[in-house]
Write a protein that holds these residues in place. Structure first.
Motif, PDB file in Angstrom:
ATOM      1  N   LYS A 127      35.812  48.600  45.438  1.00 40.25           N
ATOM      2  CA  LYS A 127      35.690  47.275  45.691  1.00 40.25           C
ATOM      3  C   LYS A 127      35.215  46.697  47.262  1.00 40.25           C
ATOM      4  O   LYS A 127      34.733  45.542  47.489  1.00 40.25           O
ATOM      5  CB  LYS A 127      37.081  46.429  45.144  1.00 40.25           C
ATOM      6  CG  LYS A 127      38.170  46.869  45.826  1.00 40.25           C
ATOM      7  CD  LYS A 127      39.446  46.250  45.322  1.00 40.25           C
ATOM      8  CE  LYS A 127      39.940  47.245  44.442  1.00 40.25           C
ATOM      9  NZ  LYS A 127      40.934  46.956  43.525  1.00 40.25           N
ATOM     10  N   ASP A 152      36.800  47.895  38.342  1.00 36.65           N
ATOM     11  CA  ASP A 152      38.064  47.476  38.756  1.00 36.65           C
ATOM     12  C   ASP A 152      38.577  46.672  37.436  1.00 36.65           C
ATOM     13  O   ASP A 152      37.810  46.022  36.853  1.00 36.65           O
ATOM     14  CB  ASP A 152      37.914  46.394  39.787  1.00 36.65           C
ATOM     15  CG  ASP A 152      39.034  46.370  40.605  1.00 36.65           C
ATOM     16  OD1 ASP A 152      40.024  47.046  40.132  1.00 36.65           O
ATOM     17  OD2 ASP A 152      39.095  45.751  41.758  1.00 36.65           O
ATOM     18  N   SER A 153      39.891  47.033  37.054  1.00 30.30           N
ATOM     19  CA  SER A 153      40.172  46.588  35.620  1.00 30.30           C
ATOM     20  C   SER A 153      40.237  45.081  35.363  1.00 30.30           C
ATOM     21  O   SER A 153      39.734  44.457  34.327  1.00 30.30           O
ATOM     22  CB  SER A 153      41.471  46.934  35.436  1.00 30.30           C
ATOM     23  OG  SER A 153      42.394  46.571  36.211  1.00 30.30           O
ATOM     24  N   GLU A 154      40.368  44.344  36.502  1.00 31.52           N
ATOM     25  CA  GLU A 154      40.416  42.972  36.190  1.00 31.52           C
ATOM     26  C   GLU A 154      39.040  42.576  36.194  1.00 31.52           C
ATOM     27  O   GLU A 154      38.731  41.545  35.021  1.00 31.52           O
ATOM     28  CB  GLU A 154      41.032  42.215  37.453  1.00 31.52           C
ATOM     29  CG  GLU A 154      42.495  42.532  37.812  1.00 31.52           C
ATOM     30  CD  GLU A 154      42.656  44.000  38.367  1.00 31.52           C
ATOM     31  OE1 GLU A 154      41.803  44.619  38.633  1.00 31.52           O
ATOM     32  OE2 GLU A 154      43.941  44.273  38.478  1.00 31.52           O
ATOM     33  N   ASN A 227      45.318  43.969  47.830  1.00 29.88           N
ATOM     34  CA  ASN A 227      44.177  44.299  46.721  1.00 29.88           C
ATOM     35  C   ASN A 227      44.153  43.126  45.704  1.00 29.88           C
ATOM     36  O   ASN A 227      42.709  42.955  45.619  1.00 29.88           O
ATOM     37  CB  ASN A 227      45.061  45.353  45.830  1.00 29.88           C
ATOM     38  CG  ASN A 227      44.253  45.895  44.797  1.00 29.88           C
ATOM     39  OD1 ASN A 227      42.975  46.284  44.893  1.00 29.88           O
ATOM     40  ND2 ASN A 227      44.588  45.599  43.635  1.00 29.88           N
ATOM     41  N   LYS A 228      44.730  42.261  45.512  1.00 29.74           N
ATOM     42  CA  LYS A 228      44.348  41.073  44.762  1.00 29.74           C
ATOM     43  C   LYS A 228      43.601  40.167  45.418  1.00 29.74           C
ATOM     44  O   LYS A 228      42.638  39.657  45.040  1.00 29.74           O
ATOM     45  CB  LYS A 228      45.780  40.631  44.151  1.00 29.74           C
ATOM     46  CG  LYS A 228      45.615  39.518  42.763  1.00 29.74           C
ATOM     47  CD  LYS A 228      44.888  40.436  41.720  1.00 29.74           C
ATOM     48  CE  LYS A 228      45.775  41.783  41.479  1.00 29.74           C
ATOM     49  NZ  LYS A 228      44.860  42.409  40.430  1.00 29.74           N
ATOM     50  N   GLU A 231      40.177  41.663  45.414  1.00 28.68           N
ATOM     51  CA  GLU A 231      39.866  41.281  44.111  1.00 28.68           C
ATOM     52  C   GLU A 231      39.260  40.028  43.699  1.00 28.68           C
ATOM     53  O   GLU A 231      38.130  39.504  43.241  1.00 28.68           O
ATOM     54  CB  GLU A 231      40.742  41.553  43.107  1.00 28.68           C
ATOM     55  CG  GLU A 231      40.961  43.260  43.110  1.00 28.68           C
ATOM     56  CD  GLU A 231      41.817  43.736  42.134  1.00 28.68           C
ATOM     57  OE1 GLU A 231      42.187  44.934  41.773  1.00 28.68           O
ATOM     58  OE2 GLU A 231      42.688  42.699  41.016  1.00 28.68           O
TER      59      GLU A 231
HETATM   60 MG    MG Z   1      42.083  46.074  40.045  1.00 31.21          MG
END
Ligand code: MG
Ligand code: NAD
Length: 398
Positions: A127, A152-154, A227-228, A231
């Motif tokens: 990311k 990235d899972s989201e 991290n968020k 993201e």
């Molecule tokens: Mg993630």
């Protein structure tokens, strides 16, 4: 069916290992072309033996010697390539179709960008590459006919919840009919702690994520919720979505991986176990669905799914990320580079956990005093990245 030849940048990391696991389940569909690692060269040698990789990329001549001394197979040794330039060339190699970008940090940007410029299918876990060079990266995908699939899972969840006709896309405007993107966050190991309680937390405590098993850097980022923040910036670039239409909600169980809200009030979510093999298999198989080795999702066992609003006081790094995104690309490069420095210092016991956000804040203030610049090339991006790292050293010790 044509078999895809895969290159894994960062194969010895958490994402790299999971990628090899999924590939090994589908020998008819996938073969490994190249693997790369920065350290843990013995592990790289084992991976190369098991996957029958044709090429490996290591950082130094010393690492190349080490690789040779670790080769215990009767099979032919792979070609060994050395250095960052060789890494970027391998990502663009005509012998490879798919590149998994799974290096951690801005160090992964040149090779990930090189894969996009060569028109590959790029599975993007790294990311930080998008945070540092979003517009450049997305333009490279569009201009060279590359396929970009978020890992990235989201973002993988959001991609799955958006309409597409079986083709990867790199939009220049928000998808019609979409009102908001809703990113879920676990809240990390300190979700229920007050900020004042966190001064003495150790790297072990910060890395003990409640739901996911990941590399150390992203584990600390999850604890601070930087991290968020990264993201949110990543989602802004991937889905051409303005920051005010990207929402973050804490969801401690990590079952709902993210959601898309439409104009008519519908919210579409993607659910699953917290196992990165699901988004990896999605990216590898797309548009087909293939086995990832992930078991059933037992919702009755999960029992309940909770959601809560993140508190910017408890998670100042999340607020700083929104601030950086509103300022522009230079601030995002600065935020990311300073964070890499701060997290490394924290992991090495040189910086208190609660000082990570102070380092980021000082760096953003320093950056705001610089003359405005544009970032039109990789060199422009890497130049600011290096400048920030140089400057951030003073913030680490002050
Ligand atoms: Mg993630
Ligand atoms: P990791 O630390 O486990 O592995 C990193 C890999 O990159 C290793 O193979 C390492 O040798 C290589 N590497 C490190 N520094 C390098 C350098 N300077 N040059 C070349 N190679 C280098 O990290 P990870 O947890 O697998 O995460 C990789 C990326 O994926 C990160 O950007 C992370 O944010 C993202 N991501 C990870 C997860 C996860 O579950 N682990 C989930 C979502 C996104």
């Amino acid at each position: 069916m044509k078999s895809s030849r895969i290159t894994i940048l960062g194969s010895t990391g958490s994402i790299g290992i999971n990628t090899i696991d999924v590939i090994a389940r589908h020998p008819d569909r996938f073969s490994v072309y190249a693997l790369s690692a920065h350290s843990r060269i013995a592990q790289l040698a084992v991976q190369a033996q098991e996957t029958n990789a044709k090429v490996v990329v290591v950082p130094t001549d010393h690492a190349a010697q080490l690789f040779k001394s670790c080769w215990h197979s009767k099979n032919a040794m792979p070609e060994i390539r050395v250095g960052a330039r060789a890494l970027a060339q391998t990502a663009a190699d005509r012998e490879t179709d798919v590149v998994m970008a799974a290096i951690v940090g801005a160090a992964g940007l040149p090779a990930a960008l090189s894969a996009a410029q060569a028109g590959k299918r790029v599975l993007l876990a790294n990311k930080e590459a998008l945070v540092a060079a979003g517009s450049l990266f997305m333009a490279a995908v569009r201009d060279n006919g590359a396929e970009l699939l978020p890992i990235d899972s989201e973002h993988n969840a959001i991609f799955q919840c958006l309409p597409h006709d079986g083709r990867a896309f790199a939009p220049t405007a928000p998808t019609a009919g979409v009102r908001r993107l809703i990113l879920t966050a676990s809240g990390g190991p300190f979700r229920t702690k007050r900020w004042e309680e966190l001064h003495h937390v150790t790297p072990e405590q910060a890395c003990a994520h409640p739901n996911w098993s990941m590399g150390k850097k992203i584990s600390v980022d999850s604890a601070t919720m930087l991290n968020k923040g990264l993201e949110v910036i990543e989602a802004h670039w991937l889905f051409a979505m303005p920051p005010e239409r990207i929402n973050v909600v804490i969801h401690p169980q990590s079952v709902v991986h993210s959601m898309v809200e439409y104009e008519d009030g519908s919210v579409i979510a993607q659910l699953g176990q917290p196992d990165m093999r699901t988004p990896i298999a999605y990216g590898l198989g797309f548009p087909d669905r293939i086995d990832a080795g992930v078991g059933l999702l037992d919702l009755a066992l999960a029992g309940r799914l909770d959601f809560e609003q993140p508190d910017f006081k408890q998670f100042p790094c999340l607020k700083l990320s929104f601030d950086a995104l509103s300022v522009g690309q230079g601030a995002c490069i600065a935020l990311n580079a300073a964070n890499e420095m701060a997290v490394e210092a924290f992991l090495e016991g040189r910086l208190a956990y609660t000082a990570i956000s102070s380092v980021l804040e000082s760096t953003l203030t320093w950056h705001a005093g610089l003359p405005t610049r544009t970032y039109q090339s990789l060199d422009d991006v890497m130049a600011l990245d290096a400048e920030v790292r140089h400057q951030a050293v003073t913030f680490l010790t002050s």
